[in-house]
Design an enzyme around this catalytic site. Sequence first.
Site, short mmCIF file in Angstrom:
data_model
loop_
_atom_site.label_atom_id
_atom_site.label_comp_id
_atom_site.label_asym_id
_atom_site.label_seq_id
_atom_site.Cartn_x
_atom_site.Cartn_y
_atom_site.Cartn_z
CE LYS A 104 -0.99 -0.35 4.99
NZ LYS A 104 0.24 -1.07 5.21
NE ARG B 174 8.54 -2.65 4.46
CZ ARG B 174 7.34 -2.30 4.66
NH1 ARG B 174 6.48 -2.41 3.68
NH2 ARG B 174 6.88 -2.35 5.93
NE ARG C 41 9.46 0.46 8.86
CZ ARG C 41 8.35 0.21 8.31
NH1 ARG C 41 7.98 0.79 7.06
NH2 ARG C 41 7.42 -0.40 8.96
NE ARG D 85 5.45 -3.92 11.26
CZ ARG D 85 6.38 -3.92 10.12
NH1 ARG D 85 7.34 -4.35 10.06
NH2 ARG D 85 6.02 -3.33 9.03
P1 ADP Z 1 3.90 -1.35 7.83
O1 ADP Z 1 2.86 -0.77 6.52
O2 ADP Z 1 4.75 -1.97 7.18
O3 ADP Z 1 3.19 -2.12 8.88
P2 ADP Z 1 3.90 1.47 8.70
O4 ADP Z 1 4.89 2.36 8.50
O5 ADP Z 1 2.64 1.78 8.21
O6 ADP Z 1 4.26 0.32 8.42
O7 ADP Z 1 3.71 1.53 10.44
C1 ADP Z 1 4.88 1.33 11.26
C2 ADP Z 1 4.22 1.59 12.68
O8 ADP Z 1 3.61 2.54 13.08
C3 ADP Z 1 3.39 0.12 12.97
O9 ADP Z 1 3.54 -0.96 13.27
C4 ADP Z 1 2.68 1.18 14.12
O10 ADP Z 1 3.42 0.88 15.47
C5 ADP Z 1 2.77 2.40 13.87
N1 ADP Z 1 1.40 3.12 13.10
C6 ADP Z 1 1.32 3.50 12.11
N2 ADP Z 1 -0.11 3.81 11.75
C7 ADP Z 1 -0.50 3.69 12.74
C8 ADP Z 1 -1.90 3.72 13.25
N3 ADP Z 1 -2.86 4.13 12.17
N4 ADP Z 1 -2.39 3.32 14.38
C9 ADP Z 1 -1.51 2.81 15.44
N5 ADP Z 1 -0.13 2.49 14.87
C10 ADP Z 1 0.33 2.97 13.84
#
Ligand code: ADP
Length: 230
Positions: free
Chosen positions: A13, A122, A155, A166
């Site tokens: 996404k 990644r 990361r 996750r």
């Molecule tokens: P990915 O899509 O690989 O899971 P993201 O960059 O979207 O990675 O998110 C990384 C981390 O940021 C998540 O594992 C969470 O800890 C935090 N996070 C991001 N967006 C949210 C959200 N909407 N609610 C709660 N935690 C979030």
Amino acid sequence: MKKIFLGAPGSGKGSYASRIAPKRNIPHISTGELFRKNIEEETEIGIKAKEFMDNGDLVPDEIVIEMLKNRIENEDCQNGFILDGFPRTIPQAEKLAEITDIDIAVNMDVPDAIIIKRISSRVTCKDCGEIFNIITHKPKEDGICDKCQGEVITRPDQKPEIIQNRLKVYEEQTAPLIDFYKNKGILQNVTCNDFYKSVDEMAEKVLDTILSFTKNATNPIKKIIETNKQ
Ligand code: ADP
């Protein structure tokens, strides 16, 4: 148009959003990226979010919602936006519905085996968040971002045990959003069954899905037929 991109970590996404947003002239808003910037700048939000993120857990709803609300009140969001990684829980989705109307939720439907393979290969740009993959989509120059010349890193939340958590968190807390948006009649699924399919090709497929949904949305009967097909 206000769009949400849903999907498990590694479903693509973020990569698709970063390609589609500039084409539609709207901002790509990734809550993960916003948190990572806050952590780097050692803001209050960053300090609160860090521990949750490092463990692969979700940051508490109230922190995310406040940060997101401030972001979408910006001038640049007036013509729409792509939300990537928000909402991630039903309470976040309910809160979002109070703040604004969403036009479409696109769900990236990807088998677990592909997700795990992708996520463990990644790498991400430390500066602009651009996503690469050391097998299928390497940076042109090793360790350097094609887009901004920033440093490309793995990361900290990409360790296998954190990835497992996750994915578990995704199944428990985020996957229910698929039905939430299906029930609202705005869900569109985009499937990717091929690990080697290029990001650009998939981004095209996602954009086509959005454009045909927009067209159908002007024809209410067609829209109901399409939604029931999902
Ligand atoms: P990915 O899509 O690989 O899971 P993201 O960059 O979207 O990675 O998110 C990384 C981390 O940021 C998540 O594992 C969470 O800890 C935090 N996070 C991001 N967006 C949210 C959200 N909407 N609610 C709660 N935690 C979030």
